[in-house]
Design a protein around this motif. Structure first.
Motif, PDB file in Angstrom:
ATOM      1  N   ALA A   5       0.813  -1.217   0.000  1.00 34.44           N
ATOM      2  CA  ALA A   5       0.000   0.000   0.000  1.00 34.44           C
ATOM      3  C   ALA A   5       0.851   1.275   0.000  1.00 34.44           C
ATOM      4  CB  ALA A   5      -0.972  -0.015   1.169  1.00 34.44           C
ATOM      5  N   PRO A   6       1.832   1.443   0.911  1.00 36.21           N
ATOM      6  CA  PRO A   6       2.637   2.677   0.874  1.00 36.21           C
ATOM      7  C   PRO A   6       3.525   2.756  -0.361  1.00 36.21           C
ATOM      8  CG  PRO A   6       3.450   1.175   2.568  1.00 36.21           C
ATOM      9  CD  PRO A   6       2.152   0.627   2.095  1.00 36.21           C
ATOM     10  N   TRP A   7       4.039   1.615  -0.819  1.00 40.18           N
ATOM     11  CA  TRP A   7       4.850   1.604  -2.043  1.00 40.18           C
ATOM     12  C   TRP A   7       4.006   2.044  -3.234  1.00 40.18           C
ATOM     13  CZ3 TRP A   7       4.556  -1.639  -6.465  1.00 40.18           C
ATOM     14  CH2 TRP A   7       5.672  -1.633  -7.296  1.00 40.18           C
ATOM     15  N   ARG A   8       2.764   1.560  -3.298  1.00 38.95           N
ATOM     16  CA  ARG A   8       1.861   1.941  -4.393  1.00 38.95           C
ATOM     17  C   ARG A   8       1.536   3.434  -4.340  1.00 38.95           C
ATOM     18  NH1 ARG A   8      -2.129  -0.091  -7.832  1.00 38.95           N
ATOM     19  NH2 ARG A   8      -4.065   1.093  -7.889  1.00 38.95           N
ATOM     20  N   ARG A   9       1.315   3.967  -3.144  1.00 39.68           N
ATOM     21  CA  ARG A   9       1.013   5.394  -3.029  1.00 39.68           C
ATOM     22  C   ARG A   9       2.167   6.242  -3.558  1.00 39.68           C
ATOM     23  NH1 ARG A   9      -1.466   3.860   1.926  1.00 39.68           N
ATOM     24  NH2 ARG A   9       0.434   4.347   3.087  1.00 39.68           N
ATOM     25  N   THR A  10       3.376   5.814  -3.285  1.00 41.02           N
ATOM     26  CA  THR A  10       4.541   6.545  -3.788  1.00 41.02           C
ATOM     27  C   THR A  10       4.575   6.532  -5.302  1.00 41.02           C
ATOM     28  OG1 THR A  10       5.827   6.005  -1.793  1.00 41.02           O
ATOM     29  CG2 THR A  10       7.061   6.681  -3.748  1.00 41.02           C
TER      30      THR A  10
ATOM     31  N   ARG B   3       8.120  16.589  -8.836  1.00 46.33           N
ATOM     32  CA  ARG B   3       6.982  15.683  -8.723  1.00 46.33           C
ATOM     33  C   ARG B   3       7.054  14.515  -9.701  1.00 46.33           C
ATOM     34  NH1 ARG B   3       1.360  18.700  -8.132  1.00 46.33           N
ATOM     35  NH2 ARG B   3       0.784  16.529  -7.711  1.00 46.33           N
ATOM     36  N   SER B   4       7.919  14.597 -10.717  1.00 52.24           N
ATOM     37  CA  SER B   4       8.036  13.496 -11.660  1.00 52.24           C
ATOM     38  C   SER B   4       9.267  12.650 -11.375  1.00 52.24           C
ATOM     39  CB  SER B   4       8.098  14.028 -13.104  1.00 52.24           C
ATOM     40  OG  SER B   4       9.288  14.772 -13.294  1.00 52.24           O
ATOM     41  N   ASP B   5       9.817  12.812 -10.212  1.00 54.11           N
ATOM     42  CA  ASP B   5      11.077  12.159  -9.863  1.00 54.11           C
ATOM     43  C   ASP B   5      10.792  10.920  -9.013  1.00 54.11           C
ATOM     44  OD1 ASP B   5      13.528  11.416  -8.969  1.00 54.11           O
ATOM     45  OD2 ASP B   5      14.118  13.371  -8.224  1.00 54.11           O
ATOM     46  N   LEU B   6      10.746   9.757  -9.649  1.00 53.45           N
ATOM     47  CA  LEU B   6      10.410   8.530  -8.938  1.00 53.45           C
ATOM     48  C   LEU B   6      11.498   8.148  -7.944  1.00 53.45           C
ATOM     49  CD1 LEU B   6       8.606   6.089  -8.488  1.00 53.45           C
ATOM     50  CD2 LEU B   6       9.688   4.991 -10.451  1.00 53.45           C
TER      51      LEU B   6
ATOM     52  N   LEU C  57      11.061   7.822  -3.882  1.00 54.99           N
ATOM     53  CA  LEU C  57      11.361   6.598  -3.141  1.00 54.99           C
ATOM     54  C   LEU C  57      12.378   6.851  -2.032  1.00 54.99           C
ATOM     55  CD1 LEU C  57      11.525   4.196  -6.205  1.00 54.99           C
ATOM     56  CD2 LEU C  57       9.846   4.060  -4.365  1.00 54.99           C
ATOM     57  N   VAL C  58      13.364   7.709  -2.318  1.00 52.17           N
ATOM     58  CA  VAL C  58      14.339   8.067  -1.287  1.00 52.17           C
ATOM     59  C   VAL C  58      13.656   8.791  -0.138  1.00 52.17           C
ATOM     60  CG1 VAL C  58      16.352   9.508  -0.795  1.00 52.17           C
ATOM     61  CG2 VAL C  58      16.297   8.130  -2.885  1.00 52.17           C
ATOM     62  N   GLU C  59      12.791   9.759  -0.488  1.00 56.54           N
ATOM     63  CA  GLU C  59      12.077  10.518   0.538  1.00 56.54           C
ATOM     64  C   GLU C  59      11.163   9.628   1.370  1.00 56.54           C
ATOM     65  OE1 GLU C  59       9.037  14.351   0.804  1.00 56.54           O
ATOM     66  OE2 GLU C  59      10.181  13.965  -1.029  1.00 56.54           O
ATOM     67  N   ALA C  60      10.616   8.563   0.725  1.00 50.33           N
ATOM     68  CA  ALA C  60       9.734   7.645   1.448  1.00 50.33           C
ATOM     69  C   ALA C  60      10.504   6.678   2.349  1.00 50.33           C
ATOM     70  CB  ALA C  60       8.890   6.855   0.455  1.00 50.33           C
ATOM     71  N   GLY C  61      11.824   6.748   2.301  1.00 49.76           N
ATOM     72  CA  GLY C  61      12.643   5.904   3.173  1.00 49.76           C
ATOM     73  C   GLY C  61      12.882   4.504   2.655  1.00 49.76           C
ATOM     74  N   GLU C  62      12.707   4.291   1.348  1.00 52.32           N
ATOM     75  CA  GLU C  62      12.934   2.956   0.790  1.00 52.32           C
ATOM     76  C   GLU C  62      14.431   2.623   0.786  1.00 52.32           C
ATOM     77  OE1 GLU C  62      10.946   0.698   0.146  1.00 52.32           O
ATOM     78  OE2 GLU C  62       8.980   1.541  -0.307  1.00 52.32           O
ATOM     79  N   ARG C  63      14.711   1.351   0.968  1.00 54.64           N
ATOM     80  CA  ARG C  63      16.099   0.877   0.933  1.00 54.64           C
ATOM     81  C   ARG C  63      16.676   0.987  -0.471  1.00 54.64           C
ATOM     82  NH1 ARG C  63      14.696  -4.950   2.487  1.00 54.64           N
ATOM     83  NH2 ARG C  63      12.709  -4.242   1.613  1.00 54.64           N
ATOM     84  N   PRO C  64      18.002   1.123  -0.602  1.00 52.43           N
ATOM     85  CA  PRO C  64      18.615   1.188  -1.939  1.00 52.43           C
ATOM     86  C   PRO C  64      18.246   0.002  -2.820  1.00 52.43           C
ATOM     87  CG  PRO C  64      20.205   1.862  -0.281  1.00 52.43           C
ATOM     88  CD  PRO C  64      18.997   1.364   0.468  1.00 52.43           C
ATOM     89  N   ALA C  65      18.207  -1.201  -2.253  1.00 55.44           N
ATOM     90  CA  ALA C  65      17.860  -2.380  -3.056  1.00 55.44           C
ATOM     91  C   ALA C  65      16.416  -2.294  -3.543  1.00 55.44           C
ATOM     92  CB  ALA C  65      18.079  -3.660  -2.251  1.00 55.44           C
TER      93      ALA C  65
END
Length: 472
Positions: free
Chosen positions: A92-97, A222-225, A229-237
């Motif tokens: 769900a949070p990944w999809r929102r991003t 806003r078009s920077d995926l 993802l970095v701002e959402a705290g996702e891991r590098p992998a």
């Protein structure tokens, strides 16, 4: 009531699927014989129920789990876990991003000029080939272009060698699909494994270069995926996995959808004339539309929608039940795979009269009114539907507008276009067409069309195949 379906086979159904030419074609046969709800054997699933009725699909729209075994063939693509089967709390949070980037109109408008330049470049190359009398391979060129578009749009960079990258995706997926369906490889297994490893290494290296270029450029909009993802705290992998998955999905969907649309217009010159007439009225002498012009091209959109009905880029999807599910007169047990055969849904004669005919007017507001909501689902539906659907439609409409405003497309004589399953609904030997400038070839095209004359009447059951594919 027991769900109808074929008798079990000792091979787990692999032979029946292979004999049909792939899972997408097998589903058409399955529902033609057993009706809108049918059980069948599927590699990776103990109980599989396929649903081709859009009304009954409504009862499954809440399902938010994909069957892990069915999507395990994609495991080697990912480092931080298969993105196709993320549990709901992670998904769900990944999809929102992803939606915050891929579905936003401001970002579509921002990228539109870059998209237009890429589309115009392809039109230039095709015009040059046409002048030399050479045919163009639609799917090869359009998937490579789509890969460049998604990298420019959502990832902030240019991909080196898009043709090579697209070929690497096909190499990896062909190997995974052979394993899924237990098809003996056409080459030595060791050679096949080495080729797949090299292709996967190339893909990951490409992703790393795209991410590195992004970081060096310091982009954050806003078009920077990647930035999102970095701002959402996702891991590098996970970021690398998301970039790879986005490249995979986006280059397939757009390139395949546009190529099938041009194929159908080549087989139906009256519709092609109507599209170009609309483009001329709206654009005048301009070679390409602006973003706002897309809303003024309703017939172009209906042609694209009808093409995606007849040839949905992703021909199927699947979910897994957590508890028993009622579908009309049938009960699907807990833990079963509910299979979505999009191609069979789109050809369901109860919802699409003369389903195999190419009829763009099906999608006018008048004809669409009252139609079941899930009768047209090229991007899936529910909480696992395609996050890039809105972006894909913008890309497709722009590409078609640029190409059709400038060029005419006609089939290569003798070239057979045969749908084939390669992760998406591909063409076995690509879609090869001859192109010519519209302005200088208008009279010749019209004289050829006149010689064809009105379509001959065919016996019921054969006309539809001609209308959709051009085969006899």
């Amino acid at each position: 009531m027991k769900i109808p379906g074929p008798d079990p086979r000792p091979d787990g159904g692999v032979g029946a699927i292979a004999q049909a030419g792939g899972l997408h074609a097998y589903q058409l046969r399955l529902h033609a014989e057993y009706g809108p709800v049918a059980r069948f054997q599927l590699p990776g699933a103990e109980t599989a129920v396929s649903v081709a009725d859009p009304v009954l699909l409504e009862a499954t729209a809440h399902l938010d789990r994909r069957p892990e075994r069915l999507f395990s063939f994609l495991d080697p693509l990912f480092e931080a876990g298969n993105l196709q089967v993320l549990p709901a709390d992670e998904h769900a949070p990944w999809r929102r991003t992803l939606l915050s980037v891929l579905a936003g109109r401001p970002s579509h408008e921002q990228a539109f000029d870059r998209f237009t330049a890429l589309a115009t470049g392809l039109a230039d190359r095709w015009a040059a080939r046409g002048a030399r009398g050479e045919a163009v391979a639609l799917q090869q060129d359009l998937t490579a272009l789509s890969l460049r578009m998604i990298c420019a749009y959502a990832l902030g960079g240019e991909v080196e060698g898009p043709d090579v990258v697209a070929a690497a995706f096909e190499e990896v997926l062909a190997d995974y699909l052979e394993r899924l369906y237990q098809v003996p490889p056409a080459v030595d297994p060791q050679e096949r494994a080495e080729r797949t490893a090299r292709a996967l290494a190339l893909l990951r290296a490409t992703v790393d270069r795209v991410i590195a270029a992004h970081r060096n450029g310091g982009r954050a909009d806003r078009s920077d995926l990647v930035g999102a993802l970095v701002e959402a705290g996702e891991r590098p992998a996970r970021i690398r996995d998301t970039v790879l998955a986005t490249m995979l999905a986006a280059h397939h969907t757009t390139g395949v959808a546009v190529s099938w649309t041009l194929h159908l217009l080549g087989r139906h010159p009256e519709a092609a004339e109507r599209v170009t007439g609309e483009l001329d009225r709206v654009l005048g002498d301009r070679p390409a539309p602006g973003y706002a012009d897309l809303r003024r091209l309703p017939y172009l959109r209906t042609v694209l929608q009808e093409s995606m009905r007849l040839y949905p880029p992703g021909p199927y999807g699947a979910r897994q039940t957590a508890e028993a599910l009622t579908l009309g007169a049938y009960t699907v047990p807990a833990g079963a795979v509910v299979f979505y055969p999009f191609w069979a849904v789109h050809l369901n004669p109860d919802h699409w009269p003369e389903p195999e005919r190419f009829r763009p007017e099906r999608f006018t507001p008048e004809q669409a009114a009252g139609r079941a909501r899930l009768a047209w689902v090229p991007f899936g539906f529910g909480p696992r539907s395609c996050e890039g659907a809105a972006l894909a439609m913008v890309e497709c409409e722009l590409l078609l507008a640029v190409l059709l405003k400038r060029l005419r497309f006609r089939p290569v004589p003798g070239h057979r276009v045969v749908p084939a399953e390669r992760f998406v609904l591909w063409a076995a030997d690509d879609i090869r067409m001859l192109v010519s400038p519209r302005g200088r070839c208008r009279s010749r095209w019209r004289s050829r069309r006149h010689r064809w004359g009105p379509p001959r009447r065919r016996r019921r059951g054969t006309r539809h195949r001609q209308d959709r594919t051009g085969h006899r």
